[in-house]
Write an enzyme that holds these catalytic residues in place. Structure first.
Site, PDB file in Angstrom:
ATOM      1  CB  SER A   1      -0.866   0.068   1.312  1.00  0.00           C
ATOM      2  OG  SER A   1      -1.460   1.449   1.317  1.00  0.00           O
TER       3      SER A   1
ATOM      4  CE  LYS B   1      -1.359  -3.650   3.068  1.00  0.00           C
ATOM      5  NZ  LYS B   1      -1.716  -4.912   2.009  1.00  0.00           N
TER       6      LYS B   1
ATOM      7  CE1 TYR C   1      -3.754  -1.847   5.176  1.00  0.00           C
ATOM      8  CE2 TYR C   1      -3.477   0.612   4.929  1.00  0.00           C
ATOM      9  CZ  TYR C   1      -3.835  -0.604   4.411  1.00  0.00           C
ATOM     10  OH  TYR C   1      -3.996  -0.747   3.000  1.00  0.00           O
TER      11      TYR C   1
ATOM     12  CB  ALA D   1       3.700  -1.857  11.132  1.00  0.00           C
TER      13      ALA D   1
ATOM     14  CB  ILE E   1      -8.644   0.930  -5.124  1.00  0.00           C
ATOM     15  CG1 ILE E   1      -6.919   1.362  -5.144  1.00  0.00           C
ATOM     16  CG2 ILE E   1      -9.056   0.739  -5.970  1.00  0.00           C
ATOM     17  CD1 ILE E   1      -6.421   2.423  -6.064  1.00  0.00           C
TER      18      ILE E   1
END
Lengths: 171, 268
Positions: free
Chosen positions: A59, A76, A72, A74, A105
């Protein structure tokens, strides 16, 4: 959403690094472990045929983290580093490994997050201020990037963190 | 979108397209359906052969001479492109040169040459072609930097600095022209087999084995592998990608420097 789904869907977990109860381990571990297990499953046949392309979905927050999504970010960032490490190990076997880094998205999950705001329209407009292209990406735009990375068109590309994010990570 | 000919009906300028990476880019753009302007500095025969190769494959191309370090030339290149094809959809700033030598020996003339060819040309061509793209409200610009833009290497202090400048130019202009629907991206090639690189191998200023030791895919790149990446970034498949620098380097830029066998052997 049950705990199991939450384990993978880390955007649902709003936590900051200074929260007392914050422990990134189980969740970050799940995301990385699933990536490792999947790669381990496909690498032997790829080695045998001496070619292959692995695409891990990371991401934009793995490149440009943001507040309140510590686990999140960490996970990615971990996916990006994992992909690069694998790329250095597997290049000799003709296997390429890249990390896709989508921005926001337009998916059902994203819509649910937007709709949860008191004023969804205002919330979306505010989020889009960070996006030079001024809009969310489409699922197809991410898929096209995956198609490019999967195809021989990207035959000399490995180990990249590949943003598809309307420019979000630029500033 | 047509995946085989995603650039059907588009017009592309490639600067420095008579040989090497630029030639590979021009051929790929032609194959993808674009009308290609093959810009060159002084080798008209080489430029004509690129045009012929595109035409033989059923594409359309013209060769246009211009020294893109001069504003008048860059503007003439753009004007003649619009005369020939009516528009400009894609600009590939590929023209460039390299120079490796100890920094203490760098002359002011060396500095000026690299700045003009590698950076000022990008500035001039973006302004000239950008004027057309902004009027039409669309466009894709792709700048060619180098693996040296992100990695520090001895004897390339000036070159690396300028290529890093191309990267930041790309990102900054992307944020500025996004409202005009102009995407600006960059490619950072690793060691690509071109006449220039083969000359560097021959003179010893670049050692093939050392390069391969640092390249996870263990081979050099081909000019058309840069061309394929240009086609992707220029096409609507990359409509949500802007400001990025894409490494097309066989993994050079993520490499720790050890081969997997060395790394195992040298583990504590």
């Amino acid at each position: 959403m049950d705990d199991r789904e939450k384990g993978f869907n880390l955007t649902a977990v709003r936590q900051s690094t200074v929260d007392e109860g914050f422990s990134p381990l189980p969740r970050v571990g799940n995301v990385l472990a699933s990536g490792v297990l999947m790669m381990r499953a496909v690498i032997p046949p790829m080695k045998k045929q001496r070619s292959g392309s692995i695409i891990n979905t990371a991401s934009g927050v793995g490149i440009r983290p943001r507040p309140t999504l510590a686990a999140y970010c960490a996970s990615k960032g971990g996916v990006i580093a994992l992909s690069k490490a694998a790329a250095t190990e597997l290049g000799d076997d003709g296997i390429r490994v890249n990390a896709l880094c989508p921005g926001m998205i337009d998916t059902e999950m994203t819509r649910r997050v937007i709709e949860s705001h008191p004023d969804p329209e205002e919330a979306l407009a505010r989020m889009m201020l960070n996006y030079p292209l001024g809009r969310m990406g489409t699922v197809e735009e991410v898929a096209y990037a995956a198609l490019f990375l999967a195809s021989p068109e990207s035959s000399y590309i490995t180990g990249t963190a590949f943003p598809v994010d309307g420019g979000r990570t630029l500033h | 979108m047509d995946r085989v000919r995603p650039l059907e009906g588009k017009t592309a300028i490639v600067t420095g397209a008579s040989q090497g990476i630029g030639r590979g880019i021009a051929l790929c753009l032609g194959r993808a359906g674009a009308q290609v302007v093959v810009n060159y500095l002084d080798d008209s025969a080489a430029a004509s052969s690129v045009v012929e190769e595109i035409e033989r494959a059923g594409g359309a191309a013209v060769a246009i001479q211009a020294d893109v370090t001069k504003r008048a030339d860059a503007e003439r290149l753009v004007a003649r492109t619009v005369d020939a094809f009516g528009t400009i959809d894609i600009l590939v700033n590929n023209a460039g040169t390299g120079l490796s030598k100890p920094f203490a020996e760098f002359t002011e003339a060396d500095w000026d040459l690299l700045i003009e060819v590698d950076l000022k040309s990008v500035f001039l061509c973006c302004q000239a072609a950008g004027a057309v793209m902004r009027r039409q409200g669309s466009g894709a610009i792709i700048n060619i930097a180098s693996v040296a833009a992100k990695l520090a290497l001895p004897y390339r202090t000036v070159y690396s600095t300028i290529k890093a400048g191309v990267m930041m130019f790309t990102a900054s202009l992307a944020t500025e022209w996004a409202p005009h629907h102009i995407r600006v991206n960059c490619i950072a090639p690793g060691t690509i087999l071109t006449p220039l690189v083969e000359k560097n191998f021959a003179t010893g200023s670049l050692e093939p084995d050392k390069v391969l030791d640092r390249t996870p895919l263990r081979r050099f790149g081909e000019p058309e592998e840069i061309g394929q990446a240009v086609v992707f970034l220029a096409s609507d498949a990359a409509a949500y990608i802007t400001g990025q620098t894409l490494a097309v380097d066989g993994g050079w830029s993520i490499w720790g420097g050890w081969t997997p066998e060395q790394a195992l052997r040298e583990m504590p």
